[in-house]
Design a protein around this motif. Structure first.
Motif, mmCIF file in Angstrom:
data_model
loop_
_atom_site.group_PDB
_atom_site.id
_atom_site.type_symbol
_atom_site.label_atom_id
_atom_site.label_comp_id
_atom_site.label_asym_id
_atom_site.label_seq_id
_atom_site.Cartn_x
_atom_site.Cartn_y
_atom_site.Cartn_z
ATOM 1 N N UNK A 1 45.208 37.597 -41.410
ATOM 2 C CA UNK A 1 44.691 36.313 -40.924
ATOM 3 C C UNK A 1 43.174 36.274 -40.781
ATOM 4 N N UNK A 2 42.551 37.437 -40.723
ATOM 5 C CA UNK A 2 41.112 37.490 -40.503
ATOM 6 C C UNK A 2 40.460 38.341 -41.592
ATOM 7 N N UNK A 3 39.148 38.186 -41.779
ATOM 8 C CA UNK A 3 38.472 38.988 -42.805
ATOM 9 C C UNK A 3 38.725 40.476 -42.606
ATOM 10 N N UNK A 4 39.090 41.148 -43.680
ATOM 11 C CA UNK A 4 39.400 42.573 -43.600
ATOM 12 C C UNK A 4 38.121 43.373 -43.363
ATOM 13 N N UNK A 5 38.172 44.384 -42.493
ATOM 14 C CA UNK A 5 36.946 45.111 -42.145
ATOM 15 C C UNK A 5 36.499 46.078 -43.234
ATOM 16 N N UNK A 6 35.187 46.328 -43.233
ATOM 17 C CA UNK A 6 34.621 47.440 -43.987
ATOM 18 C C UNK A 6 34.435 48.661 -43.092
ATOM 19 N N UNK A 7 34.402 48.426 -41.778
ATOM 20 C CA UNK A 7 34.269 49.499 -40.800
ATOM 21 C C UNK A 7 34.785 48.979 -39.466
ATOM 22 N N UNK A 8 35.309 49.889 -38.637
ATOM 23 C CA UNK A 8 35.765 49.547 -37.290
ATOM 24 C C UNK A 8 34.937 50.359 -36.294
ATOM 25 N N UNK A 9 34.403 49.672 -35.280
ATOM 26 C CA UNK A 9 33.547 50.304 -34.282
ATOM 27 C C UNK A 9 34.105 50.085 -32.884
ATOM 28 N N UNK A 10 33.920 51.065 -32.011
ATOM 29 C CA UNK A 10 34.342 50.919 -30.624
ATOM 30 C C UNK A 10 33.628 51.922 -29.749
ATOM 31 N N UNK A 11 33.671 51.676 -28.433
ATOM 32 C CA UNK A 11 32.999 52.577 -27.498
ATOM 33 C C UNK A 11 33.764 52.611 -26.181
ATOM 34 N N UNK A 12 33.508 53.682 -25.403
ATOM 35 C CA UNK A 12 34.228 53.890 -24.147
ATOM 36 C C UNK A 12 33.272 54.467 -23.115
ATOM 37 N N UNK A 13 33.232 53.846 -21.927
ATOM 38 C CA UNK A 13 32.406 54.380 -20.855
ATOM 39 C C UNK A 13 33.084 55.616 -20.276
ATOM 40 N N UNK A 14 32.271 56.591 -19.877
ATOM 41 C CA UNK A 14 32.819 57.882 -19.463
ATOM 42 C C UNK A 14 31.867 58.549 -18.478
ATOM 43 N N UNK A 15 32.291 59.593 -17.755
ATOM 44 C CA UNK A 15 31.412 60.234 -16.777
ATOM 45 C C UNK A 15 30.358 61.150 -17.384
ATOM 46 N N UNK A 16 29.534 60.585 -18.251
ATOM 47 C CA UNK A 16 28.289 61.184 -18.700
ATOM 48 C C UNK A 16 27.153 60.475 -17.951
ATOM 49 N N UNK A 17 25.959 61.039 -17.938
ATOM 50 C CA UNK A 17 24.844 60.340 -17.292
ATOM 51 C C UNK A 17 24.580 58.987 -17.958
ATOM 52 N N UNK A 18 24.304 57.986 -17.168
ATOM 53 C CA UNK A 18 23.979 56.671 -17.720
ATOM 54 C C UNK A 18 22.750 56.796 -18.613
ATOM 55 N N UNK A 19 22.829 56.207 -19.799
ATOM 56 C CA UNK A 19 21.766 56.322 -20.786
ATOM 57 C C UNK A 19 22.077 57.295 -21.891
ATOM 58 N N UNK A 20 23.131 58.100 -21.712
ATOM 59 C CA UNK A 20 23.518 59.095 -22.718
ATOM 60 C C UNK A 20 24.674 58.566 -23.554
ATOM 61 N N UNK A 21 24.603 58.798 -24.862
ATOM 62 C CA UNK A 21 25.661 58.451 -25.800
ATOM 63 C C UNK A 21 26.250 59.737 -26.358
#
Length: 404
Positions: free
Chosen positions: A152-172
């Protein structure tokens, strides 16, 4: 008008909703997406939301945020702490809390979409926003896919996501390869023979059977898996009996299993079945135990090439020192179903939500595990700032990396 993301986060935090019950959260997210000019559909995969922003020719990028909360009583002491309750699948009234940070995920998603809309003259392509239900059940992504979103929707070329976790704020934290473990959830029913507590010799006690089974299951990771490997066998729930002088007829165990690859998965599952059946036999059970699979989640595997691009984009946006390899997490996610079904790359990363000073003090004192609450803890709540801003920057920068 600029969206007040802090107010949005606090509102979502104060009004958490259990899996497949996220109607209020979905409605709020959908309205913000409509206000930003996206085409929006609600009720996708029960309570999911899909928003589409078409901005000329170019790649199609799917970005995903989950929105369900947990049956946990919040103990953070925050002025905006949740006091909400909900009805769980068993019909029981339970406290509800955003103990895994999904309120922050939705907030950062709305902020990232707002940023991309404001910058639309600088990129072209199609952005598809997924606000997913029931990640905590491991069922929401599957529900949206089974609802036909790939058609029903345009098929992706890539899928992205993120999750907050107990690392220091500002760190990825991001890495190529296995970012999160695969998992299975099992329910084991052990059958005994019930009777009076004063006459155990006339029964087959499933409580003792369950206790022996739980203890033996712990030897899988300590004695059957290579010490240099990774596997988790957790018995998170035991239910048996209703009264102290009645030996029940059955006991139920709920297991959570984690592994980095299919080879280890097959080994652990085979070991669990062997031990469960052997302990039942050793207890003289007259009926075979039942082993039911409640959910199966694949490993979250980040595509090497796409992850290199996202890592570079995050380093440009936040600084090289802010982006680290966090190692593999033994938690599990259902986000990879989107990429697997579409046959496209996935990149999924973590971003920190803990005050950096507090984190550093805990590390220095050797008390990281004691002083820093983790996801699913009743004490877990990310710092509002700069967690929101970093989440917005990270998700928008990663999406822009692929949008022409």
């Amino acid at each position: 008008m600029t969206i007040d993301l802090e107010a949005l986060y606090i509102d979502l935090h104060q009004h958490p909703e259990l899996s497949f019950q996220e109607t209020r959260t979905a409605g709020i997210a959908a309205q913000h997406l409509r206000d930003l000019g996206l085409e929006v559909e609600e009720g996708v995969g029960v309570t999911g939301v899909v928003g589409v922003l078409r901005n000329g020719e170019g790649p199609v990028v799917w970005v995903r945020a989950d929105m369900d909360a947990l049956p946990v009583e919040e103990q953070t002491g925050l002025s905006y702490a949740s006091t909400a309750t909900g009805i769980d699948p068993a019909g029981t009234t339970v406290p509800v809390m955003h103990a895994c940070g999904h309120d922050m995920h939705v907030t950062a998603m709305i902020g990232a979409v707002e940023k991309l809309v404001s910058e639309r003259s600088d990129w072209s392509g199609t952005l598809v926003v997924l606000i997913q239900p029931a990640e905590e059940y491991g069922a929401g992504a599957r529900a949206m896919l089974d609802d036909g979103i790939l058609g029903r929707y345009p098929k992706p070329d890539v899928v992205l996501g993120q999750h907050v976790t107990p690392l220091p704020a500002g760190v990825i934290g991001v890495r190529s390869g296995t970012q999160m473990a695969a998992s299975d959830g099992l329910t084991v029913t052990l059958h005994g023979r019930g009777g009076h507590g004063s006459r155990p010799h006339a029964t087959i006690d499933p409580v003792v059977m369950a206790a022996a089974t739980v203890m033996r299951l712990q030897t899988i990771t300590s004695r059957e898996i290579d010490p240099q490997g990774v596997a988790v066998v957790t018995v998170g729930s035991i239910h048996a009996g209703l009264k102290n002088n009645i030996i029940p007829a059955e006991a139920k165990l709920e297991l959570s299993l984690r592994y980095p690859n299919e080879e280890t998965r097959e080994k652990v599952l085979a070991s669990v079945e062997r031990i469960v059946r052997a302990e039942a036999t050793a207890s003289g059970a007259e009926r075979e135990p039942e082993i039911r699979t409640d959910h199966t989640l694949p490993a979250t595997i980040n595509d090497e090439h796409a992850t290199a691009r996202v890592t570079a984009a995050l380093q440009r946006a936040l600084g090289e020192a802010a982006v680290i390899d966090p190692g593999m997490f033994t938690g599990s996610e259902d986000v990879s179903w989107f990429a697997r079904d579409a046959g496209v790359p996935l990149v999924f990363w973590f971003w920190g939500g803990i005050d950096p000073t507090r984190f550093a003090e805990a590390v220095a004192a050797g008390r990281l595990g004691e002083d820093i609450p983790t996801n699913h803890s009743p004490f877990f709540a990310p710092e509002i700032h700069p967690t929101i801003e970093v989440g917005v920057t990270a998700l928008s920068a990663a999406a822009r990396e692929f949008l022409a």
